[in-house]
Design a protein around this motif. Structure first.
Motif, PDB file in Angstrom:
ATOM      1  N   LYS A 227       2.490 -43.604  41.400  1.00  0.00           N
ATOM      2  CA  LYS A 227       2.604 -42.269  40.809  1.00  0.00           C
ATOM      3  C   LYS A 227       3.162 -42.336  39.384  1.00  0.00           C
ATOM      4  O   LYS A 227       2.728 -41.602  38.500  1.00  0.00           O
ATOM      5  CB  LYS A 227       3.494 -41.380  41.686  1.00  0.00           C
ATOM      6  CG  LYS A 227       2.887 -41.044  43.043  1.00  0.00           C
ATOM      7  CD  LYS A 227       3.811 -40.166  43.860  1.00  0.00           C
ATOM      8  CE  LYS A 227       3.227 -39.843  45.233  1.00  0.00           C
ATOM      9  NZ  LYS A 227       1.978 -39.064  45.152  1.00  0.00           N
ATOM     10  N   LEU A 228       4.130 -43.247  39.161  1.00  0.00           N
ATOM     11  CA  LEU A 228       4.717 -43.378  37.837  1.00  0.00           C
ATOM     12  C   LEU A 228       3.694 -43.924  36.841  1.00  0.00           C
ATOM     13  O   LEU A 228       3.587 -43.434  35.712  1.00  0.00           O
ATOM     14  CB  LEU A 228       5.936 -44.315  37.908  1.00  0.00           C
ATOM     15  CG  LEU A 228       6.686 -44.575  36.598  1.00  0.00           C
ATOM     16  CD1 LEU A 228       7.087 -43.270  35.930  1.00  0.00           C
ATOM     17  CD2 LEU A 228       7.911 -45.444  36.856  1.00  0.00           C
ATOM     18  N   GLU A 229       2.933 -44.921  37.260  1.00  0.00           N
ATOM     19  CA  GLU A 229       1.884 -45.473  36.399  1.00  0.00           C
ATOM     20  C   GLU A 229       0.857 -44.400  36.045  1.00  0.00           C
ATOM     21  O   GLU A 229       0.452 -44.271  34.883  1.00  0.00           O
ATOM     22  CB  GLU A 229       1.199 -46.642  37.102  1.00  0.00           C
ATOM     23  CG  GLU A 229       0.067 -47.249  36.294  1.00  0.00           C
ATOM     24  CD  GLU A 229      -0.732 -48.285  37.081  1.00  0.00           C
ATOM     25  OE1 GLU A 229      -1.544 -48.995  36.467  1.00  0.00           O
ATOM     26  OE2 GLU A 229      -0.545 -48.368  38.313  1.00  0.00           O
ATOM     27  N   ASP A 230       0.458 -43.623  37.044  1.00  0.00           N
ATOM     28  CA  ASP A 230      -0.533 -42.574  36.809  1.00  0.00           C
ATOM     29  C   ASP A 230      -0.001 -41.521  35.836  1.00  0.00           C
ATOM     30  O   ASP A 230      -0.717 -41.070  34.928  1.00  0.00           O
ATOM     31  CB  ASP A 230      -0.913 -41.923  38.149  1.00  0.00           C
ATOM     32  CG  ASP A 230      -2.020 -40.900  37.992  1.00  0.00           C
ATOM     33  OD1 ASP A 230      -3.115 -41.270  37.537  1.00  0.00           O
ATOM     34  OD2 ASP A 230      -1.785 -39.729  38.332  1.00  0.00           O
ATOM     35  N   MET A 231       1.275 -41.147  35.987  1.00  0.00           N
ATOM     36  CA  MET A 231       1.862 -40.147  35.109  1.00  0.00           C
ATOM     37  C   MET A 231       1.941 -40.657  33.671  1.00  0.00           C
ATOM     38  O   MET A 231       1.630 -39.932  32.709  1.00  0.00           O
ATOM     39  CB  MET A 231       3.256 -39.751  35.587  1.00  0.00           C
ATOM     40  CG  MET A 231       3.873 -38.642  34.730  1.00  0.00           C
ATOM     41  SD  MET A 231       5.528 -38.178  35.238  1.00  0.00           S
ATOM     42  CE  MET A 231       6.422 -39.640  34.739  1.00  0.00           C
ATOM     43  N   GLU A 266       7.375 -54.536  37.608  1.00  0.00           N
ATOM     44  CA  GLU A 266       6.073 -54.181  38.174  1.00  0.00           C
ATOM     45  C   GLU A 266       5.338 -53.196  37.265  1.00  0.00           C
ATOM     46  O   GLU A 266       4.137 -53.339  37.014  1.00  0.00           O
ATOM     47  CB  GLU A 266       6.259 -53.571  39.569  1.00  0.00           C
ATOM     48  CG  GLU A 266       4.985 -53.064  40.230  1.00  0.00           C
ATOM     49  CD  GLU A 266       3.981 -54.160  40.564  1.00  0.00           C
ATOM     50  OE1 GLU A 266       2.796 -53.838  40.779  1.00  0.00           O
ATOM     51  OE2 GLU A 266       4.386 -55.348  40.608  1.00  0.00           O
ATOM     52  N   LEU A 267       6.067 -52.213  36.759  1.00  0.00           N
ATOM     53  CA  LEU A 267       5.447 -51.226  35.864  1.00  0.00           C
ATOM     54  C   LEU A 267       4.977 -51.892  34.582  1.00  0.00           C
ATOM     55  O   LEU A 267       3.875 -51.603  34.089  1.00  0.00           O
ATOM     56  CB  LEU A 267       6.443 -50.108  35.556  1.00  0.00           C
ATOM     57  CG  LEU A 267       5.948 -48.998  34.633  1.00  0.00           C
ATOM     58  CD1 LEU A 267       4.762 -48.260  35.258  1.00  0.00           C
ATOM     59  CD2 LEU A 267       7.073 -48.014  34.306  1.00  0.00           C
ATOM     60  N   TYR A 268       5.791 -52.764  34.030  1.00  0.00           N
ATOM     61  CA  TYR A 268       5.418 -53.490  32.812  1.00  0.00           C
ATOM     62  C   TYR A 268       4.136 -54.286  33.025  1.00  0.00           C
ATOM     63  O   TYR A 268       3.222 -54.245  32.195  1.00  0.00           O
ATOM     64  CB  TYR A 268       6.558 -54.422  32.405  1.00  0.00           C
ATOM     65  CG  TYR A 268       6.220 -55.345  31.249  1.00  0.00           C
ATOM     66  CD1 TYR A 268       6.321 -54.920  29.935  1.00  0.00           C
ATOM     67  CD2 TYR A 268       5.786 -56.653  31.489  1.00  0.00           C
ATOM     68  CE1 TYR A 268       6.000 -55.760  28.871  1.00  0.00           C
ATOM     69  CE2 TYR A 268       5.463 -57.506  30.446  1.00  0.00           C
ATOM     70  CZ  TYR A 268       5.572 -57.057  29.141  1.00  0.00           C
ATOM     71  OH  TYR A 268       5.237 -57.905  28.108  1.00  0.00           O
ATOM     72  N   ASP A 269       4.050 -55.008  34.142  1.00  0.00           N
ATOM     73  CA  ASP A 269       2.864 -55.824  34.430  1.00  0.00           C
ATOM     74  C   ASP A 269       1.615 -54.951  34.547  1.00  0.00           C
ATOM     75  O   ASP A 269       0.533 -55.323  34.068  1.00  0.00           O
ATOM     76  CB  ASP A 269       3.065 -56.619  35.722  1.00  0.00           C
ATOM     77  CG  ASP A 269       4.072 -57.747  35.555  1.00  0.00           C
ATOM     78  OD1 ASP A 269       4.341 -58.143  34.409  1.00  0.00           O
ATOM     79  OD2 ASP A 269       4.601 -58.224  36.580  1.00  0.00           O
ATOM     80  N   SER A 274      -3.452 -53.049  31.833  1.00  0.00           N
ATOM     81  CA  SER A 274      -4.386 -51.975  31.488  1.00  0.00           C
ATOM     82  C   SER A 274      -4.841 -52.043  30.030  1.00  0.00           C
ATOM     83  O   SER A 274      -5.794 -51.377  29.647  1.00  0.00           O
ATOM     84  CB  SER A 274      -3.747 -50.611  31.759  1.00  0.00           C
ATOM     85  OG  SER A 274      -2.686 -50.368  30.854  1.00  0.00           O
ATOM     86  N   LYS A 275      -4.137 -52.847  29.206  1.00  0.00           N
ATOM     87  CA  LYS A 275      -4.513 -53.083  27.805  1.00  0.00           C
ATOM     88  C   LYS A 275      -4.730 -51.767  27.050  1.00  0.00           C
ATOM     89  O   LYS A 275      -5.740 -51.555  26.389  1.00  0.00           O
ATOM     90  CB  LYS A 275      -5.775 -53.948  27.722  1.00  0.00           C
ATOM     91  CG  LYS A 275      -5.585 -55.333  28.330  1.00  0.00           C
ATOM     92  CD  LYS A 275      -6.854 -56.167  28.239  1.00  0.00           C
ATOM     93  CE  LYS A 275      -6.628 -57.561  28.832  1.00  0.00           C
ATOM     94  NZ  LYS A 275      -7.850 -58.398  28.774  1.00  0.00           N
ATOM     95  N   GLY A 276      -3.741 -50.893  27.144  1.00  0.00           N
ATOM     96  CA  GLY A 276      -3.826 -49.617  26.445  1.00  0.00           C
ATOM     97  C   GLY A 276      -3.550 -49.756  24.960  1.00  0.00           C
ATOM     98  O   GLY A 276      -3.108 -50.811  24.475  1.00  0.00           O
TER      99      GLY A 276
END
Length: 291
Positions: A227-231, A266-269, A274-276
């Motif tokens: 959910k955090l990644e999506d947000m 985990e969030l950093y990885d 995703s190479k944004g």
């Protein structure tokens, strides 16, 4: 021909950036009077000029007609002179801290004895506002290590890679040591079971596999990171569009050593994979605090 004007807030890292670009092969001139900039640009862009990479450092010191710089930049570009503007910035809190450590008088206060550092910073931001709008690159050095600044400059001016205007810092911390003052988004992961109470995990951290496996074994952990990644992927384009240059995502647990570190990693990885279109770094503020 590459002609780069380096400017920005006093204490924001202009001198450091200029020295780094000089080491990268740029011919550097610092503190040229504003009235001479256009003439200097004409000289270095003449067909017989042997210089093809130039950095010009300018600042808003008291007494200079800096208000003319924005119009001068427009004029140079209209005449086809390939000028790029690098603007070095930092938060007010960081600038104040840097000035207090060096005990220097802010350049905007040299003619106003008794003014506070905050007053000089406010004056300078006002003077530089129009120039900042014309900047091709804005680098906020508030959270950048010297090594990270060099990497960013090399990427832009040496490797000629795409410039990412937004730098995202994933920051883990412990609530017992206080919420980071520079955090933009704060997330509390104390709802997850604490590895501190597991004897074999107590003295490990979220950088160790044992703690990572334990924290990730709970379904709520994976759901939270999803959910955090999506947000964040929803928010980031909006921040970029609005011209935000620094985003600090702070993830906290009690001591800042187990759960927050695991989830920050985990969030950093995931964001890295995703190479944004943004810069990305990670920092564990309290991972070395005594347990």
């Amino acid at each position: 021909m590459r002609f780069v004007i380096v400017t920005g807030m006093s204490g924001g890292g202009k001198s450091t950036a200029i020295h780094m670009l000089e080491d990268a092969g740029f011919y550097c001139v610092d503190n040229l009077p504003v009235s001479l900039i256009e003439k200097f640009a004409e000289l270095i862009t003449m067909p017989d000029s042997e210089i093809n990479k130039v950095v010009l450092g300018i600042d808003a010191r008291a007494g200079q007609q800096f208000e003319e710089v924005a119009g001068m930049i427009d004029s140079l570009k209209e005449r086809g002179i390939p000028v790029e503007v690098l603007y070095m910035d930092a938060s007010d809190q960081v600038l104040i801290k840097r000035y207090k450590e060096t005990r220097r008088i802010h350049p905007m206060n040299v003619n106003s004895v008794g003014d506070r550092i905050e007053d000089g910073i406010a004056k300078e931001r006002n003077v530089l506002a129009e120039v900042k709008k014309r900047a091709d690159y804005v680098i906020d050095s508030s959270q950048l290590l010297t090594r990270e600044l060099k990497e960013e400059l090399d990427r832009i001016f040496v490797k000629n890679e795409e410039y990412n205007s937004l730098m995202i810092t994933i920051l883990s911390f412990g609530f017992k040591y206080g919420i980071p003052y520079d955090a933009d988004l704060v997330f509390d992961v104390r709802f997850l079971p604490n590895p501190f109470y597991i004897d074999e995990l107590k003295h490990q951290t979220g950088n160790d596999k044992g703690v990572q496996d334990y924290v990730k074994s709970f379904p709520a952990c994976g759901e939270f990171v999803d959910k955090l990644e999506d947000m964040l992927k929803f928010l980031i384009p909006g921040y970029v569009q609005e011209g935000k240059y620094q985003l600090v995502v702070a993830i906290g647990c009690t001591g800042g050593q187990h759960r927050s570190v695991t989830i920050a990693n985990e969030l950093y990885d995931r964001l890295k994979a995703s190479k944004g279109n943004y810069g990305l770094k990670i920092f564990h503020r309290d991972v070395k605090q005594a347990k």
